[in-house]
Design an enzyme around this catalytic site. Sequence first.
Site, short mmCIF file in Angstrom:
data_model
loop_
_atom_site.label_atom_id
_atom_site.label_comp_id
_atom_site.label_asym_id
_atom_site.label_seq_id
_atom_site.Cartn_x
_atom_site.Cartn_y
_atom_site.Cartn_z
N HIS A 182 -9.96 36.99 53.06
CA HIS A 182 -10.90 38.12 53.05
C HIS A 182 -10.96 38.76 51.67
CE1 HIS A 182 -7.58 41.08 53.31
NE2 HIS A 182 -7.05 40.35 54.27
N HIS A 240 -16.79 50.51 56.81
CA HIS A 240 -17.36 49.60 55.81
C HIS A 240 -18.63 50.30 55.36
CE1 HIS A 240 -15.14 46.03 57.91
NE2 HIS A 240 -14.35 46.81 57.21
N ASP A 270 -23.26 54.23 84.82
CA ASP A 270 -23.80 55.49 84.29
C ASP A 270 -22.83 56.17 83.32
OD1 ASP A 270 -21.94 56.17 86.15
OD2 ASP A 270 -23.18 57.64 87.19
N ARG A 292 -0.58 42.68 55.62
CA ARG A 292 -1.66 43.32 54.86
C ARG A 292 -1.20 44.74 54.54
NH1 ARG A 292 -5.48 42.25 57.92
NH2 ARG A 292 -5.86 44.14 59.13
N ASP A 302 -8.83 54.36 56.40
CA ASP A 302 -8.64 52.94 56.74
C ASP A 302 -7.34 52.48 56.08
OD1 ASP A 302 -8.91 50.28 57.34
OD2 ASP A 302 -10.64 49.93 56.05
N GLU A 307 -6.94 46.24 49.79
CA GLU A 307 -6.25 45.72 50.97
C GLU A 307 -5.93 44.23 50.91
OE1 GLU A 307 -8.72 45.48 54.56
OE2 GLU A 307 -10.23 46.66 53.51
N HIS A 313 -13.57 47.36 50.32
CA HIS A 313 -14.97 47.69 50.63
C HIS A 313 -15.16 49.16 50.37
CE1 HIS A 313 -13.16 49.30 54.33
NE2 HIS A 313 -12.47 48.18 54.38
N ASP A 355 -3.39 48.34 61.39
CA ASP A 355 -4.57 48.70 60.60
C ASP A 355 -5.29 49.77 61.41
OD1 ASP A 355 -6.98 48.89 59.24
OD2 ASP A 355 -7.25 46.73 59.02
N GLU A 393 -2.95 48.36 52.93
CA GLU A 393 -4.28 48.90 52.60
C GLU A 393 -4.21 50.38 52.33
OE1 GLU A 393 -7.08 48.54 55.86
OE2 GLU A 393 -8.77 48.80 54.48
N HIS A 453 -8.84 40.29 63.08
CA HIS A 453 -9.46 41.34 63.90
C HIS A 453 -8.81 41.45 65.27
CE1 HIS A 453 -13.34 41.05 61.29
NE2 HIS A 453 -12.41 41.77 60.74
N TYR A 507 -1.59 35.50 55.23
CA TYR A 507 -1.53 35.15 56.66
C TYR A 507 -1.17 33.69 56.79
CZ TYR A 507 -4.38 39.31 56.17
OH TYR A 507 -4.84 40.55 55.79
N1 GLY Z 1 -10.06 48.10 59.30
C1 GLY Z 1 -11.12 47.32 58.81
C2 GLY Z 1 -10.87 46.88 57.44
O1 GLY Z 1 -9.77 46.99 56.95
O2 GLY Z 1 -11.76 46.48 56.76
MN MN Z 2 -10.50 48.07 55.18
MN MN Z 3 -8.32 48.36 57.61
#
Ligand code: GLY
Ligand code: MN
Ligand code: MN
Length: 442
Positions: free
Chosen positions: A347, A358, A37, A410, A268, A381, A351, A257, A412, A240, A385
């Site tokens: 990647h 996103h 619940d 990375r 982000d 970003e 975005h 991140d 960003e 991820h 890797y």
């Molecule tokens: N944190 C998700 C991305 O960087 O797209």
């Molecule tokens: Mn991002």
């Molecule tokens: Mn990110």
Amino acid sequence: MHVKPERQQSRRAELNQRLPAGLLILPTARSKNRSNDSDFPFRFDSGFYYLTGFPEPEAVLVQVLGDAPKSILFCQPKNELREIWEGFLFGPDAAREQFGFDEAYPIEQLDDKLVELIADQPRLYFPIGYDEKWDRRILGWVDRVKARAKTGVTAPSEFVDARMAIDEMRLHKDEDEIAIMREAGRISSEAHIRAMQTARAGQFEYEVEAELLYHFYKNGSRYPAYSSIVASGANATCLHYQENNRKMAQGDLLLIDAGCELHGYAADITRTFPIGGKFSGPQKDIYQLVLAAMQAGFEQVKPGIRRIAYHDAAVRTLTQGLVDLGILKGTVDGLIETEAYKQFYMHGTGHWLGLDVHDVGEYRMDGESRLLAPGMALTVEPGLYFRPLLADSPAHYVQVPEQFLHIGVRIEDDLIVTGSGHENLTALAPKTVADIEATMAG
Ligand code: GLY
Ligand code: MN
Ligand code: MN
């Protein structure tokens, strides 16, 4: 309350300008169960919130589009007994007044009122295919209208996905949205600084996550915009990674991140820094390359340039650097053509950003990457890797030189396209090697 009803009213008026006459039906999100619940904290539907500013669950916006436009909210009624347990509810009267609707009714009246409202409308706008239960319920209302055909009413014959027009509006941020995103960027940048200044060997990754969340909450953000990634050592090569439960060691790179959600809007940010405060030689080589790719990307973020240009610029810089470091062999053009760089950079370079991390909005128009325009918000970003070759790695993958194995970097930032270029909303978070090392030194 962080809603200016005039702003949401003017968005609803703009939607009326954009769409041919009809009836728009836009429910907010459903509450989601976590276990037994216990529910997850409620998060409104972003499109619904964009047009209403209304934060409660069990609410539906109905908008009559055409020459006599009207905005109607259906929401939970005031209920003193329920509010003892579950907290404050606006109820229709206060909601109408405070959020600037023309009419508001208890959600229990939705079925009967909608059958009346749908009658004689030429078309219905709703988020088609988004939620099966709503699809069925809305089409059930249409059936009820059809059943009344003998009385002279007609049912809509066109069904249009409401999201297209709303998403296009959301892509272009207004001044209020930009102000909130600037603040979300500032708070999130400070959180990354706090992480740089507190992360120590021997701590678990989740202890760093706690510092981020602490700073978000202390500054008025109630949620992270997405699950924070706090990835040390080889974990940084998993895009991820979210377990955040490894004990960090001296000399590890830590990739974070994380961004806060402020009044619905996401920040982000990714930063990567060395536990102990000093980059090793190989770590610095990779880091500087990713930073150079980011700078190359930034140069392409301005109005009139295609959205894909900043990705292409980052890919070119990364590929050149991978050749210079002896990791890839061949010509840069050839390696881009065969996508050899994807072994290390799999990647995209960013975005749209907004009420969703996103965010919505088309990336292509008329078969081509769309042109950037002032008010668009996006991330830049790039990353690299380095994972070990496995028995089942694709045949064209190359062996990673030992000194680069398990490095994941990375970086960003969040940018708003301006009239002449862009504004970086997250520049406050240090990202040159010198600035990071100075920040970590205290
Ligand atoms: N944190 C998700 C991305 O960087 O797209
Ligand atoms: Mn991002
Ligand atoms: Mn990110």
